[in-house]
Design an enzyme around this catalytic site. Structure first.
Site, PDB file in Angstrom:
ATOM      1  N   GLY A 249      35.201  46.290  41.223  1.00  0.00           N
ATOM      2  CA  GLY A 249      35.925  46.053  39.982  1.00  0.00           C
ATOM      3  C   GLY A 249      36.273  47.298  39.198  1.00  0.00           C
ATOM      4  O   GLY A 249      36.660  47.218  38.034  1.00  0.00           O
ATOM      5  N   GLU A 291      30.909  47.665  45.672  1.00  0.00           N
ATOM      6  CA  GLU A 291      31.991  47.085  46.478  1.00  0.00           C
ATOM      7  C   GLU A 291      33.382  47.406  45.943  1.00  0.00           C
ATOM      8  O   GLU A 291      34.111  46.496  45.533  1.00  0.00           O
ATOM      9  CB  GLU A 291      31.832  45.563  46.518  1.00  0.00           C
ATOM     10  CG  GLU A 291      30.542  45.089  47.118  1.00  0.00           C
ATOM     11  CD  GLU A 291      30.414  43.568  47.070  1.00  0.00           C
ATOM     12  OE1 GLU A 291      29.992  42.979  48.073  1.00  0.00           O
ATOM     13  OE2 GLU A 291      30.737  42.964  46.024  1.00  0.00           O
ATOM     14  N   PRO A 292      33.772  48.654  45.936  1.00  0.00           N
ATOM     15  CA  PRO A 292      35.108  48.962  45.449  1.00  0.00           C
ATOM     16  C   PRO A 292      36.200  48.490  46.416  1.00  0.00           C
ATOM     17  O   PRO A 292      36.084  48.673  47.624  1.00  0.00           O
ATOM     18  CB  PRO A 292      35.099  50.497  45.370  1.00  0.00           C
ATOM     19  CG  PRO A 292      34.108  50.921  46.406  1.00  0.00           C
ATOM     20  CD  PRO A 292      33.050  49.852  46.418  1.00  0.00           C
ATOM     21  N   GLY A 293      37.197  47.857  45.894  1.00  0.00           N
ATOM     22  CA  GLY A 293      38.352  47.462  46.718  1.00  0.00           C
ATOM     23  C   GLY A 293      39.571  48.193  46.202  1.00  0.00           C
ATOM     24  O   GLY A 293      40.008  49.207  46.756  1.00  0.00           O
ATOM     25  N   ARG A 294      40.088  47.686  45.085  1.00  0.00           N
ATOM     26  CA  ARG A 294      41.273  48.246  44.439  1.00  0.00           C
ATOM     27  C   ARG A 294      41.207  49.768  44.284  1.00  0.00           C
ATOM     28  O   ARG A 294      42.170  50.475  44.568  1.00  0.00           O
ATOM     29  CB  ARG A 294      41.400  47.601  43.055  1.00  0.00           C
ATOM     30  CG  ARG A 294      42.597  48.023  42.241  1.00  0.00           C
ATOM     31  CD  ARG A 294      42.450  47.519  40.791  1.00  0.00           C
ATOM     32  NE  ARG A 294      41.905  46.169  40.741  1.00  0.00           N
ATOM     33  CZ  ARG A 294      42.626  45.062  40.792  1.00  0.00           C
ATOM     34  NH1 ARG A 294      43.938  45.147  40.832  1.00  0.00           N
ATOM     35  NH2 ARG A 294      42.054  43.872  40.758  1.00  0.00           N
ATOM     36  N   ARG A 331      51.997  40.019  42.318  1.00  0.00           N
ATOM     37  CA  ARG A 331      51.007  40.153  41.243  1.00  0.00           C
ATOM     38  C   ARG A 331      51.588  39.996  39.838  1.00  0.00           C
ATOM     39  O   ARG A 331      50.895  39.555  38.942  1.00  0.00           O
ATOM     40  CB  ARG A 331      50.239  41.483  41.379  1.00  0.00           C
ATOM     41  CG  ARG A 331      49.363  41.500  42.628  1.00  0.00           C
ATOM     42  CD  ARG A 331      48.455  42.719  42.706  1.00  0.00           C
ATOM     43  NE  ARG A 331      47.412  42.692  41.704  1.00  0.00           N
ATOM     44  CZ  ARG A 331      47.361  43.486  40.633  1.00  0.00           C
ATOM     45  NH1 ARG A 331      48.298  44.389  40.436  1.00  0.00           N
ATOM     46  NH2 ARG A 331      46.390  43.378  39.778  1.00  0.00           N
ATOM     47  N   CYS A 362      63.983  33.275  45.557  1.00  0.00           N
ATOM     48  CA  CYS A 362      64.597  32.205  44.775  1.00  0.00           C
ATOM     49  C   CYS A 362      63.607  31.569  43.812  1.00  0.00           C
ATOM     50  O   CYS A 362      63.198  30.411  43.983  1.00  0.00           O
ATOM     51  CB  CYS A 362      65.203  31.166  45.712  1.00  0.00           C
ATOM     52  SG  CYS A 362      66.516  31.889  46.682  1.00  0.00           S
ATOM     53  N   GLU A 363      63.197  32.342  42.840  1.00  0.00           N
ATOM     54  CA  GLU A 363      62.293  31.922  41.769  1.00  0.00           C
ATOM     55  C   GLU A 363      62.646  32.785  40.567  1.00  0.00           C
ATOM     56  O   GLU A 363      62.692  34.015  40.706  1.00  0.00           O
ATOM     57  CB  GLU A 363      60.828  32.244  42.128  1.00  0.00           C
ATOM     58  CG  GLU A 363      60.177  31.381  43.175  1.00  0.00           C
ATOM     59  CD  GLU A 363      59.707  30.046  42.630  1.00  0.00           C
ATOM     60  OE1 GLU A 363      59.465  29.948  41.402  1.00  0.00           O
ATOM     61  OE2 GLU A 363      59.602  29.107  43.427  1.00  0.00           O
ATOM     62  N   TYR A 391      46.050  44.793  47.003  1.00  0.00           N
ATOM     63  CA  TYR A 391      46.497  43.424  46.688  1.00  0.00           C
ATOM     64  C   TYR A 391      48.014  43.275  46.706  1.00  0.00           C
ATOM     65  O   TYR A 391      48.574  42.513  45.933  1.00  0.00           O
ATOM     66  CB  TYR A 391      45.913  42.958  45.338  1.00  0.00           C
ATOM     67  CG  TYR A 391      44.407  43.067  45.293  1.00  0.00           C
ATOM     68  CD1 TYR A 391      43.624  42.228  46.083  1.00  0.00           C
ATOM     69  CD2 TYR A 391      43.761  44.023  44.511  1.00  0.00           C
ATOM     70  CE1 TYR A 391      42.233  42.337  46.081  1.00  0.00           C
ATOM     71  CE2 TYR A 391      42.376  44.136  44.511  1.00  0.00           C
ATOM     72  CZ  TYR A 391      41.626  43.294  45.294  1.00  0.00           C
ATOM     73  OH  TYR A 391      40.260  43.402  45.295  1.00  0.00           O
TER      74      TYR A 391
HETATM   75  C1  LIG Z   1      37.351  41.303  44.934  1.00  0.00           C
HETATM   76  C2  LIG Z   1      35.959  41.664  45.068  1.00  0.00           C
HETATM   77  C3  LIG Z   1      35.578  42.999  45.084  1.00  0.00           C
HETATM   78  C4  LIG Z   1      36.554  44.121  44.864  1.00  0.00           C
HETATM   79  O1  LIG Z   1      37.097  44.123  43.595  1.00  0.00           O
HETATM   80  P1  LIG Z   1      38.055  45.340  43.178  1.00  0.00           P
HETATM   81  O2  LIG Z   1      38.511  44.980  41.813  1.00  0.00           O
HETATM   82  O3  LIG Z   1      39.167  45.355  44.149  1.00  0.00           O
HETATM   83  O4  LIG Z   1      37.237  46.575  43.224  1.00  0.00           O
HETATM   84  C5  LIG Z   1      34.262  43.303  45.287  1.00  0.00           C
HETATM   85  N1  LIG Z   1      33.342  42.328  45.474  1.00  0.00           N
HETATM   86  C6  LIG Z   1      33.678  41.033  45.460  1.00  0.00           C
HETATM   87  C7  LIG Z   1      32.639  40.025  45.706  1.00  0.00           C
HETATM   88  C8  LIG Z   1      34.987  40.654  45.263  1.00  0.00           C
HETATM   89  O5  LIG Z   1      35.307  39.360  45.252  1.00  0.00           O
END
Ligand SMILES: *Cc1c(COP(=O)(O)O)cnc(C)c1O
Length: 432
Positions: A249, A291-294, A331, A362-363, A391
């Protein structure tokens, strides 16, 4: 106006990524096109690992939340940097395994994993299952028994933290479909159940408090709440939890005005809080997972489009229409996500034209951004949307039977295709 240091402006006034001219890329590969900087991805992965090493004696692992962008080459890059990976479906597990990732490094999440998905994950030996609900616990134990395995699980907890971010991406509070709540005793019940079942090893606790968060404070608070829960499990059930997973997050820059979160500072504050609480509660220091994603991938990517037309509706607004839209980036349509939009071939011109950037779908809601200030483009010019690494591709669709774009990776000034553009043949391949 640039959101990442992997972006630049060259002598011709063109936007560059990883030092490569975006006009050259648009010409070579066509548009819409996702472009990613591998150097940037690796730099961020290293900074996460480094911050755990420096502030937590290396007793932890960053886990890349692969839902942000899951394809084989991204999995290979992340894996080679030594990060683990989160999967939220059997499809993401499959992709990682096909990319050569050791299944032990995968962590399986989800609020409604199907029985088949759990079986697939356990048969393939994923590292741990993050149990979200009582059915998960029962099913994992059952499958473990069937396969004569003891399966490591981590309990997903709602620590009850209200992070101020968009309602749809807020998940730490009690009114959330994810995890066990602490307030109503659900989490304790889950721990009790897990501690009694033979084919389960209760190894960790997890929380994920939201997305696009810029302060270390909510994470510090979360770690304290979670250690309170670890103490409760120890006191009541005699199990000392080894792994503390604090979720992801971490915020990124979508706009130049967005703040900048230093991951080192985050780890420093969280580490201090964990050490203090463990001393207070008489607990061993747990292994930490984040758990970094973004934040691993978001700023490393951009999307290039070709402008098709500019529609000026007097006293209403101006629309700039591009050759992609909600099919490659839903998004804004989903939750009004903010983005920076620029005209890639005229980066030094004045961005004083007020317009809404619309897609080709078409939205009426198929917009990429409303009321931005941008250089007034002509048809055929290249519009870039910044910070689209996370994302976007992973949320792409074939709506209106548009093909999904290609993705190009830039490494040390060299471009290579990592996902080819879909073809018409791809569109009908499952049609009977
Ligand atoms: C989506 C998610 C993440 C990653 O969140 P980011 O905002 O992308 O860093 C980590 N852990 C869990 C369980 C998630 O659902």
């Amino acid at each position: 106006m640039l959101t990442s240091d992997c972006l630049g402006i060259n002598e011709e006034g063109h936007l560059t990524i990883g030092g490569v001219d975006t006009l050259y890329l648009a010409e070579k590969y066509g548009t819409p096109l996702y472009v990613m900087s591998e150097d940037k991805i690796r730099e961020i992965a290293k900074s996460y690992l480094g911050s755990i090493k420096k502030n937590y004696n290396g007793n932890g692992v960053p886990i890349y939340a692969s839902k942000a962008f899951c394809c084989k080459e991204i999995c290979r890059i992340i894996d080679s940097e030594g990060l683990d990976m989160d999967s939220v479906s059997a499809g993401e597990i499959y992709t990682a395994i096909k990319a050569g990732v050791d299944p032990k490094k995968l962590h399986f999440h989800g609020n409604n994993k199907t029985y088949g998905e759990l079986e697939y994950a356990i048969e393939n030996g994923v590292g741990d299952i993050i149990a979200d609900n009582f059915e998960d616990i029962i099913r994992v134990n059952e499958i473990g028994e069937k396969l004569s395995k003891v399966v490591d699980i981590t309990l997903r907890i709602k620590p009850g933290i209200d992070v101020h971010t968009h309602e749809f991406i807020r998940t730490g509070q009690i009114d959330s479909k994810f995890g066990f709540a602490l307030e109503n005793g659900e989490a304790e019940k889950a721990a009790q159940m897990a501690s009694q079942l033979k084919n389960i090893n209760l190894n960790g606790v997890h929380c994920h408090i939201g997305s696009q968060i810029f302060d270390a404070e909510p994470f510090v608070f979360a770690s304290e709440v979670m250690l309170g829960f670890i103490k409760l499990i120890k006191d009541k059930f005699g199990i000392e939890i080894k792994n503390l997973n604090l979720g992801g997050g971490f915020g990124i820059k979508y706009l130049e005005s967005d703040p900048f979160l230093k991951y080192e500072v985050y780890m420093e504050s969280v580490s201090k809080a964990i050490h203090n609480k463990c001393a207070e509660y008489g607990l061993n220091i747990p292994k930490i997972f984040i758990e970094p994603g973004r934040s691993v991938i978001g700023e490393a990517g951009i999307t290039l489009y070709t402008v098709g037309n500019v529609k000026e509706i007097e006293n209403v607004r101006n629309y700039i229409s591009v050759d992609g839209g909600m099919g490659d980036n839903p998004r804004y349509a989903l939750y009004q996500a903010e983005y920076t939009c620029v005209i890639a071939n005229r980066m030094n011109d004045k961005a004083d034209y007020k317009a809404t950037i619309a897609g080709k779908y078409c939205e009426s809601g198929d917009l990429i951004q409303e009321n931005v200030s941008i250089v007034k483009p002509e048809a055929g010019e290249i519009l870039a949307v910044l910070s689209t690494g996370a994302y976007n591709y992973s949320m792409a669709s074939n709506y209106n039977r548009n093909v999904r774009p290609a993705c190009v990776m830039i490494k040390e000034g060299q471009d290579r295709l990592i996902i080819r553009r879909e073809t018409f043949e791809d569109l009908i391949k499952n049609d009977i």
